[in-house]
Design a protein around this motif. Sequence first.
Motif, PDB file in Angstrom:
ATOM      1  N   PHE A  89       0.836  -1.209   0.000  1.00  0.00           N
ATOM      2  CA  PHE A  89       0.000   0.000   0.000  1.00  0.00           C
ATOM      3  C   PHE A  89       0.870   1.259   0.000  1.00  0.00           C
ATOM      4  O   PHE A  89       2.063   1.219   0.305  1.00  0.00           O
ATOM      5  CB  PHE A  89      -0.915   0.005   1.218  1.00  0.00           C
ATOM      6  N   GLN A  90       0.205   2.373  -0.292  1.00  0.00           N
ATOM      7  CA  GLN A  90       0.919   3.656  -0.339  1.00  0.00           C
ATOM      8  C   GLN A  90       1.555   3.990   1.012  1.00  0.00           C
ATOM      9  O   GLN A  90       2.704   4.396   1.098  1.00  0.00           O
ATOM     10  CB  GLN A  90      -0.075   4.753  -0.731  1.00  0.00           C
ATOM     11  N   ALA A  91       0.763   3.864   2.088  1.00  0.00           N
ATOM     12  CA  ALA A  91       1.279   4.089   3.444  1.00  0.00           C
ATOM     13  C   ALA A  91       1.729   2.718   3.923  1.00  0.00           C
ATOM     14  O   ALA A  91       0.935   1.811   4.010  1.00  0.00           O
ATOM     15  CB  ALA A  91       0.180   4.633   4.337  1.00  0.00           C
ATOM     16  N   PHE A  92       2.987   2.593   4.214  1.00  0.00           N
ATOM     17  CA  PHE A  92       3.641   1.283   4.267  1.00  0.00           C
ATOM     18  C   PHE A  92       3.015   0.286   5.250  1.00  0.00           C
ATOM     19  O   PHE A  92       3.155  -0.909   5.109  1.00  0.00           O
ATOM     20  CB  PHE A  92       5.125   1.503   4.545  1.00  0.00           C
ATOM     21  N   HIS A  93       2.312   0.808   6.270  1.00  0.00           N
ATOM     22  CA  HIS A  93       1.662  -0.064   7.266  1.00  0.00           C
ATOM     23  C   HIS A  93       2.633  -1.001   7.973  1.00  0.00           C
ATOM     24  O   HIS A  93       2.356  -2.193   8.138  1.00  0.00           O
ATOM     25  CB  HIS A  93       0.530  -0.896   6.640  1.00  0.00           C
ATOM     26  N   LEU A  94       3.776  -0.461   8.369  1.00  0.00           N
ATOM     27  CA  LEU A  94       4.716  -1.269   9.168  1.00  0.00           C
ATOM     28  C   LEU A  94       4.445  -0.988  10.642  1.00  0.00           C
ATOM     29  O   LEU A  94       3.993   0.101  10.999  1.00  0.00           O
ATOM     30  CB  LEU A  94       6.160  -0.883   8.830  1.00  0.00           C
ATOM     31  N   LEU A  95       4.721  -1.950  11.493  1.00  0.00           N
ATOM     32  CA  LEU A  95       4.540  -1.730  12.928  1.00  0.00           C
ATOM     33  C   LEU A  95       5.752  -0.986  13.464  1.00  0.00           C
ATOM     34  O   LEU A  95       6.902  -1.425  13.291  1.00  0.00           O
ATOM     35  CB  LEU A  95       4.329  -3.056  13.652  1.00  0.00           C
ATOM     36  N   ASN A 103       8.970  -7.138  11.276  1.00  0.00           N
ATOM     37  CA  ASN A 103       7.823  -6.790  10.444  1.00  0.00           C
ATOM     38  C   ASN A 103       7.617  -7.818   9.330  1.00  0.00           C
ATOM     39  O   ASN A 103       6.483  -8.212   9.041  1.00  0.00           O
ATOM     40  CB  ASN A 103       8.015  -5.398   9.835  1.00  0.00           C
ATOM     41  N   GLN A 147      11.369   1.798   3.780  1.00  0.00           N
ATOM     42  CA  GLN A 147      10.159   1.293   4.443  1.00  0.00           C
ATOM     43  C   GLN A 147       9.275   0.558   3.432  1.00  0.00           C
ATOM     44  O   GLN A 147       8.726  -0.500   3.725  1.00  0.00           O
ATOM     45  CB  GLN A 147       9.377   2.448   5.082  1.00  0.00           C
ATOM     46  N   GLN A 148       9.166   1.140   2.226  1.00  0.00           N
ATOM     47  CA  GLN A 148       8.342   0.469   1.231  1.00  0.00           C
ATOM     48  C   GLN A 148       8.986  -0.846   0.790  1.00  0.00           C
ATOM     49  O   GLN A 148       8.294  -1.828   0.532  1.00  0.00           O
ATOM     50  CB  GLN A 148       8.064   1.392   0.032  1.00  0.00           C
ATOM     51  N   ALA A 151       8.061  -3.316   3.246  1.00  0.00           N
ATOM     52  CA  ALA A 151       6.672  -3.754   3.029  1.00  0.00           C
ATOM     53  C   ALA A 151       6.588  -4.748   1.861  1.00  0.00           C
ATOM     54  O   ALA A 151       5.799  -5.696   1.905  1.00  0.00           O
ATOM     55  CB  ALA A 151       5.778  -2.543   2.775  1.00  0.00           C
ATOM     56  N   ARG A 154       7.741  -8.020   3.159  1.00  0.00           N
ATOM     57  CA  ARG A 154       6.665  -8.642   3.949  1.00  0.00           C
ATOM     58  C   ARG A 154       5.621  -9.278   3.022  1.00  0.00           C
ATOM     59  O   ARG A 154       5.102 -10.363   3.296  1.00  0.00           O
ATOM     60  CB  ARG A 154       6.006  -7.596   4.852  1.00  0.00           C
TER      61      ARG A 154
END
Length: 223
Positions: A89-95, A103, A147-148, A151, A154
């Motif tokens: 996704f655009q906003a990486f959604h990592l913890l 992650n 970060q991306q 992701a 992941r």
Amino acid sequence: MIEMTNITKVYQMGEKKVEALRGVNLSIKEAEFVSIMGPSGSGKSTFLAIMGCLDIPTDGEYLFDKRKVSLLSDDELSHLRNEKIGFVFQAFHLLPRMSSLENVELPLVYKGIHKDERRERAKDCLTKVGLGDRIDHSPSELSGGEQQRTAIARALVNSPRLILADEPTGNLDSKSAEEIMEILSNLNQEERITVVVVTHNPLVAEKTKKVYHLRDGRFDEGF
Ligand SMILES: Nc1ncnc2c1ncn2[C@@H]1O[C@H](COP(=O)(O)OP(=O)(O)OP(=O)(O)O)[C@@H](O)[C@H]1O
Ligand SMILES: [Mg+2]
């Protein structure tokens, strides 16, 4: 791999109806690399969510590997999502409190895979996206592009056959965006993973092999 026929999606907002998709047809073969372009509000995310079995269409038929998605049980659907599809996704959604490694391991934790195997597979995926030397960094200690890439690692850890990416470069500068598209292109070519990218950026779309244009919930003529 994917065959969608006359897909519609209507959101009911009280009295009002929003027709997000108005009869979309699309076939995607194994190992294709395609993008779906279109202005804001044209239905791109809605379409991708249906393709990823995160949402169901109001009408139309969706076949994944020749099986009707509408007939799958909840268990079969989550199996399909977890084992065959990787989401970016655009906003990486990592913890935020976890390292890259943790992650990337997370989907395997949910599956109950043993720690040693988890580590190894997560490290492999991070190495594939060029982050072998960043595995101990938390998201705040990584650049946006990194970060991306985490992701993407992941998304890869369950060895999906399909990657669905919704504006994967939307939060990135042009150089990082190019790196992300390079990684997706390599995964497509070297591992034959089918990749679908949603974007409003023509420079991103031109990196893929086929471009579809959505406008007001329909593909432009000719598609
Ligand atoms: N849950 C919802 N309920 C009601 N309407 C929705 C919902 N989700 C999306 N819509 C509407 O459906 C249309 C398509 O939305 P969608 O998010 O698919 O667009 P998009 O092409 O992804 O746009 P963007 O480029 O801004 O992300 C929009 O008009 C939006 O307002
Ligand atoms: Mg969107």
